[in-house]
Design a protein around this motif. Structure first.
Motif, PDB file in Angstrom:
ATOM      1  N   VAL A  78       0.876  -1.270  -0.099  1.00  0.00           N
ATOM      2  CA  VAL A  78       0.085   0.074  -0.112  1.00  0.00           C
ATOM      3  C   VAL A  78       0.897   1.325  -0.064  1.00  0.00           C
ATOM      4  O   VAL A  78       0.507   2.228  -0.665  1.00  0.00           O
ATOM      5  N   SER A  79       2.179   1.178   0.734  1.00  0.00           N
ATOM      6  CA  SER A  79       2.848   2.380   0.928  1.00  0.00           C
ATOM      7  C   SER A  79       3.522   2.824  -0.359  1.00  0.00           C
ATOM      8  O   SER A  79       3.491   3.794  -0.806  1.00  0.00           O
ATOM      9  N   ALA A  80       3.684   1.564  -1.401  1.00  0.00           N
ATOM     10  CA  ALA A  80       4.378   1.791  -2.581  1.00  0.00           C
ATOM     11  C   ALA A  80       3.602   2.287  -3.437  1.00  0.00           C
ATOM     12  O   ALA A  80       3.921   3.248  -4.452  1.00  0.00           O
ATOM     13  N   ILE A  81       2.257   1.955  -3.520  1.00  0.00           N
ATOM     14  CA  ILE A  81       1.171   2.527  -4.305  1.00  0.00           C
ATOM     15  C   ILE A  81       1.001   3.949  -4.145  1.00  0.00           C
ATOM     16  O   ILE A  81       0.971   4.724  -4.899  1.00  0.00           O
ATOM     17  N   LEU A  82       0.939   4.210  -2.712  1.00  0.00           N
ATOM     18  CA  LEU A  82       0.630   5.652  -2.388  1.00  0.00           C
ATOM     19  C   LEU A  82       1.904   6.552  -2.540  1.00  0.00           C
ATOM     20  O   LEU A  82       1.612   7.681  -2.380  1.00  0.00           O
ATOM     21  N   PHE A  90      15.480   4.125  -4.429  1.00  0.00           N
ATOM     22  CA  PHE A  90      16.097   3.159  -3.867  1.00  0.00           C
ATOM     23  C   PHE A  90      15.906   3.260  -2.333  1.00  0.00           C
ATOM     24  O   PHE A  90      15.308   2.485  -1.198  1.00  0.00           O
ATOM     25  N   ARG A  91      16.310   4.726  -1.842  1.00  0.00           N
ATOM     26  CA  ARG A  91      16.186   4.938  -0.494  1.00  0.00           C
ATOM     27  C   ARG A  91      14.866   4.824   0.081  1.00  0.00           C
ATOM     28  O   ARG A  91      14.503   4.670   1.127  1.00  0.00           O
ATOM     29  N   GLY A  92      13.952   5.726  -0.689  1.00  0.00           N
ATOM     30  CA  GLY A  92      12.644   5.560  -0.456  1.00  0.00           C
ATOM     31  C   GLY A  92      12.095   4.244  -0.025  1.00  0.00           C
ATOM     32  O   GLY A  92      11.216   4.098   0.940  1.00  0.00           O
ATOM     33  N   TYR A  93      12.231   3.529  -1.017  1.00  0.00           N
ATOM     34  CA  TYR A  93      11.641   2.110  -0.982  1.00  0.00           C
ATOM     35  C   TYR A  93      12.352   1.304   0.486  1.00  0.00           C
ATOM     36  O   TYR A  93      11.521   0.630   1.050  1.00  0.00           O
ATOM     37  N   ALA A  94      13.547   1.697   0.423  1.00  0.00           N
ATOM     38  CA  ALA A  94      14.190   1.102   1.763  1.00  0.00           C
ATOM     39  C   ALA A  94      13.311   1.588   3.088  1.00  0.00           C
ATOM     40  O   ALA A  94      13.152   0.819   3.986  1.00  0.00           O
ATOM     41  N   VAL A  95      13.103   3.006   3.246  1.00  0.00           N
ATOM     42  CA  VAL A  95      12.591   3.547   4.162  1.00  0.00           C
ATOM     43  C   VAL A  95      11.294   2.928   4.375  1.00  0.00           C
ATOM     44  O   VAL A  95      10.729   2.374   5.436  1.00  0.00           O
ATOM     45  N   ILE A  96      10.436   2.590   3.286  1.00  0.00           N
ATOM     46  CA  ILE A  96       9.119   2.050   3.320  1.00  0.00           C
ATOM     47  C   ILE A  96       9.195   0.512   3.879  1.00  0.00           C
ATOM     48  O   ILE A  96       8.469   0.003   4.891  1.00  0.00           O
ATOM     49  N   ALA A  97      10.371  -0.102   3.426  1.00  0.00           N
ATOM     50  CA  ALA A  97      10.224  -1.475   3.866  1.00  0.00           C
ATOM     51  C   ALA A  97      10.729  -1.537   5.524  1.00  0.00           C
ATOM     52  O   ALA A  97      10.113  -2.342   6.019  1.00  0.00           O
TER      53      ALA A  97
END
Lengths: 120, 502
Positions: A78-82, A90-97
C-alpha cells in the motif's frame, strides 16, 4: 422495522438523487460548477479499488499466514502504491520496507504479548 | 456538611498517598492512549487492567480504572481533531468542528478547547456525583419506555440535521444506520432479521466494527484522494489554552453542555454520543456564529467535549448508587467493583463509605490529571501529522483491522468492518454523510426496543408519546429540528419574493 427501513431508504434515496440532479443542472445552467474536492474518478477507482482489493486480500490471508509477514507485505504494498514520485527511489523504498518491518513486528508484539490478542 | 467532611478526609487520603496519585496518573495515561488509538477502546482498557489491579487496595484499584475511563474519553478527541477519525464513539461529534479547525491551521487551539472543556465537563459531573447522586439516580429510574424512545428519536433527528449535507441525505444516512442495527435477533420476538442464514449475523452488527468500518476506512480513503491531503502539523504549541476572556465567552456553553452530558450519562444506555449531539445542537442554537458550525467553530468542540466528559461522571451515578451500568465500560467497572468486594447499590455508602469517598475524590483528581497528561501527550500525538501520508495510511488500515479483530477475537467482525468500509466509501463519494449511520447503529436498538415496549404498555396506542409530558416535549423538539429549517427557509423565500427590491 425492516420494512420501514427498506421503504424509507428507497424514498429518501430517490429524493436525494432527484435533488442532486436538480442541483447539478442548476449549477451547470448558471456556470457555477465547482471543482471536485477529490482526485479524478478514474484515479479514485483505480487506486482506491486497488487498495480495497489489497485490504480484502490482507483480511482473508490472516488465517492461513503469519500475521507479521502479511502485515509487512500489506504495509509495503500500500505504501509503495501511495508513495509520491519523489519517494520512488531506492532510499525511499528502503525506508518503506524498514518502517513496514518495524511496524508489523511492533503491532504483533503489542497485541499478542501486552493485549493478549491471539494473532498468529 | 457531612459530605464536605467526608470529602476533606478522602482528598487528604488521596493526596498524601504517592501510590494512589501515581495510579491515577497511569490510569489517565493508559486511557489517553486507548482513547487516542482508533480501534482500541475504553472497554478494552478497563478489561485489560482489571486483572492487573488484583493486588491493589480496592479504592486505589477502582480509582485507577475510573481514571482510565475518564482519560479514554478525553483522549478520543485527539485523532478526531487531528485526522478526522474519532478515537471513541462519543468523539464523533468532535470531528464536525475539530477537524475543520485543524485544516484551518488551528489544531492546537481546537485541542486546547477540547482539553479545557473535558476538564470542566468532568468537574461539573463530579459535583453532580457528590451532591445529587442518589436523588438523580432515583429520578432517572422513573423515566419510562416512551421517554427513552423519544430521547433516541431526538438524538437521531439532531445528527440528521447537524451534518454538513442536505437534510434528505442526513435522514437517509440515519435510516441506513437504523437498518444496520436491525440485523440480528429481534430483541422482543427472538426472530432472526436480515441474517441471510448466517450464524454470525444473528449476533447483529457490533458498534465498534460499524464505527471503524464506516468512519475510519472511508476517511482514510477520502484523504488519499483529497486535493491538498491532510492538515499540516502545527509548528508551535503556543496558544493551546484559551485566554480568560475566551474562556468566559465559552463558559455558558461549557456548563450547559456539561449538564446535558451529566443528565444523559445518568440515563442508562444513552451514552456519550447522545449527550454530545444534544449539547452540540444546543450550542449551535444559542450561538451568534451559527453559520460557522461545521466549518471550524470552537464552540462546537467545546460542546461535544464538555458533554462527553459530563457523561462519564453522570454514568457513575446509577452505577454507584443503583448498581446499574449505563454502557459497556461502566459494566466493566461494575465487574471491577464486585471483584474488589464492593456491592454497588443504595447501601454502598453505608457499607463501604470510606472507600467510596476515596473513589469520588479520585474522580476529580483524574479529571485534573487529564489536563497535565493531555497537554504533555499532545506534543507527541500531534507528530502524527508529520508522518508522510504513504506511511500513515497503511499503518492506520492495519490498526483498524487488528483493532476490530481484538474486540472479540472475531474474524467475522473484521469482514463486517471491511464491507461497511467499502459501503461507507461509496456513500462518501455520493456525498452521503457517514456519521448519522454510526449514530443510527448506536441508537437503533434503543429506539426500536423502547418504542415497541411503550406500545405494548399502552396497548398499541401511538399517542402515548404525546400524552406523557417529557416524551411529548422531546418528540416535538425532534420534529421541530427536522422540519423547522425547511419551514423558516420557505417563509424567508416568500417574504423576499413579496418585498420589492429597494
Amino acid at each position: 422495522m425492516p420494512q420501514f427501513v427498506v421503504v424509507t431508504v428507497i424514498v429518501l434515496a430517490s429524493l436525494s438523487a432527484i435533488n442532486d440532479v436538480l442541483r447539478w443542472r442548476g449549477a451547470r445552467r448558471t456556470g457555477r460548477a465547482t471543482e471536485p474536492a477529490i482526485a479524478p474518478v478514474r484515479q479514485v477507482l483505480l487506486v482506491g479499488g486497488g487498495i480495497l482489493v489489497l485490504l480484502a486480500a490482507y483480511v482473508f490471508a490472516w488465517r492461513p499466514l503469519p500475521f507479521s509477514l502479511i502485515t509487512f507485505v500489506f504495509f509495503t504494498s500500500v505504501s509503495a502504491i501511495l508513495a509520491p514520485p519523489s519517494v520512488r527511489t531506492f532510499r525511499g523504498y528502503a525506508v518503506i520496507a524498514l518502517t513496514g518491518l518495524l511496524f508489523s513486528i511492533g503491532v504483533w508484539l503489542l497485541f499478542t504479548l501486552v493485549l493478549k490478542v491471539p494473532l498468529r | 456538611m457531612e459530605t464536605l467532611s467526608h470529602l476533606a478526609v478522602a482528598f487528604g487520603n488521596e493526596l498524601s498517598s504517592p501510590l494512589s496519585l501515581g495510579l491515577i496518573l497511569v490510569g489517565v495515561m493508559v486511557g489517553f492512549t486507548f482513547g487516542a488509538t482508533p480501534g482500541l477502546t475504553a472497554t478494552m482498557g478497563v478489561a485489560l487492567f482489571i486483572p492487573l489491579t488484583f493486588p491493589l487496595p480496592s479504592d486505589m484499584a477502582i480509582s485507577m480504572m475510573i481514571a482510565l475511563y475518564c482519560g479514554s474519553m478525553a483522549g478520543g478527541a485527539i485523532p478526531a481533531i487531528l485526522i478526522n477519525i474519532p478515537g471513541t464513539p462519543s468523539a464523533v461529534v468532535t470531528t464536525i468542528d475539530g477537524y475543520p479547525m485543524t485544516r484551518n491551521g488551528r489544531a492546537v487551539e481546537a485541542y486546547g478547547w477540547a482539553l479545557v472543556a473535558s476538564v470542566v465537563g468532568g468537574a461539573v459531573a463530579w459535583l453532580a456525583l457528590v451532591s445529587l447522586a442518589p436523588a438523580l439516580a432515583r429520578l432517572a429510574l422513573k423515566l419510562g419506555s416512551a421517554e427513552y424512545a423519544a430521547v433516541a428519536f431526538l438524538g437521531l433527528a439532531i445528527i440528521s440535521s447537524v451534518v454538513p449535507a442536505p437534510l434528505v441525505k442526513g435522514v437517509l444516512a440515519t435510516v441506513i444506520g437504523l437498518g444496520l442495527s436491525v440485523v440480528g435477533f429481534d430483541q422482543i420476538t427472538g426472530q432472526g432479521r436480515w441474517t441471510f442464514d448466517s450464524l454470525q449475523l444473528t449476533r447483529g452488527i457490533g458498534i465498534m466494527p460499524a464505527l471503524i468500518g464506516l468512519l475510519v476506512i472511508p476517511e482514510l480513503m477520502s484523504t488519499l484522494f483529497q486535493r491538498g491531503g491532510h492538515a499540516e502539523a502545527p509548528k508551535t504549541l503556543k496558544g493551546m489554552f484559551p485566554t480568560f476572556a475566551g474562556f468566559a465567552r465559552q463558559s455558558v456553553n461549557m456548563i450547559r453542555s456539561s449538564v446535558i452530558g451529566v443528565v444523559t450519562g445518568i440515563i442508562p444506555a444513552l451514552g456519550g454520543s447522545v449527550g454530545a449531539l444534544i449539547a452540540y445542537d444546543q450550542a449551535k442554537r444559542f450561538s451568534r456564529n451559527r453559520a460557522n458550525f461545521g466549518k471550524g467553530e470552537p464552540a462546537g468542540v467545546v460542546a461535544s467535549e464538555s458533554a462527553n466528559n459530563g457523561v462519564t461522571g453522570g454514568a457513575l451515578i446509577p452505577l454507584l448508587t443503583l448498581g446499574i451500568p449505563g454502557d459497556t465500560v461502566t459494566a466493566m467497572l461494575l465487574g471491577g467493583l464486585m471483584i474488589h468486594g464492593l456491592q454497588p447499590g443504595p447501601r454502598l455508602f453505608e457499607t463501604s463509605g470510606d472507600i467510596v469517598w476515596n473513589i469520588l475524590a479520585s474522580v476529580l483528581l483524574a479529571n485534573m490529571a487529564i489536563i497535565v497528561v493531555g497537554a504533555i501527550g499532545f506534543r507527541f500525538f500531534v507528530r502524527v501529522l508529520d508522518v508522510p501520508k504513504h506511511l500513515l495510511a497503511p499503518a492506520l488500515f492495519v490498526l483498524a483491522v487488528v483493532g476490530t479483530y481484538s474486540l472479540s477475537n472475531s474474524w467475522f467482525d473484521v469482514v463486517i468492518m471491511l464491507c461497511l468500509g467499502v459501503f461507507g466509501f461509496l456513500a462518501t463519494l455520493g456525498s452521503i454523510p457517514v456519521y448519522p449511520m454510526v449514530i443510527g447503529v448506536i441508537l437503533g436498538p434503543l429506539l426500536e426496543s423502547e418504542t415497541r415496549r411503550a406500545l405494548v404498555i399502552s396497548g398499541g396506542d401511538w399517542t402515548t408519546f404525546l400524552t406523557r409530558p417529557v416524551s411529548a416535549v422531546l418528540v416535538t423538539l425532534a420534529i421541530a429540528i427536522l422540519i423547522g429549517p425547511s419551514i423558516t427557509g420557505l417563509l424567508r423565500k416568500r417574504t423576499r419574493a413579496r418585498t420589492p427590491d429597494a
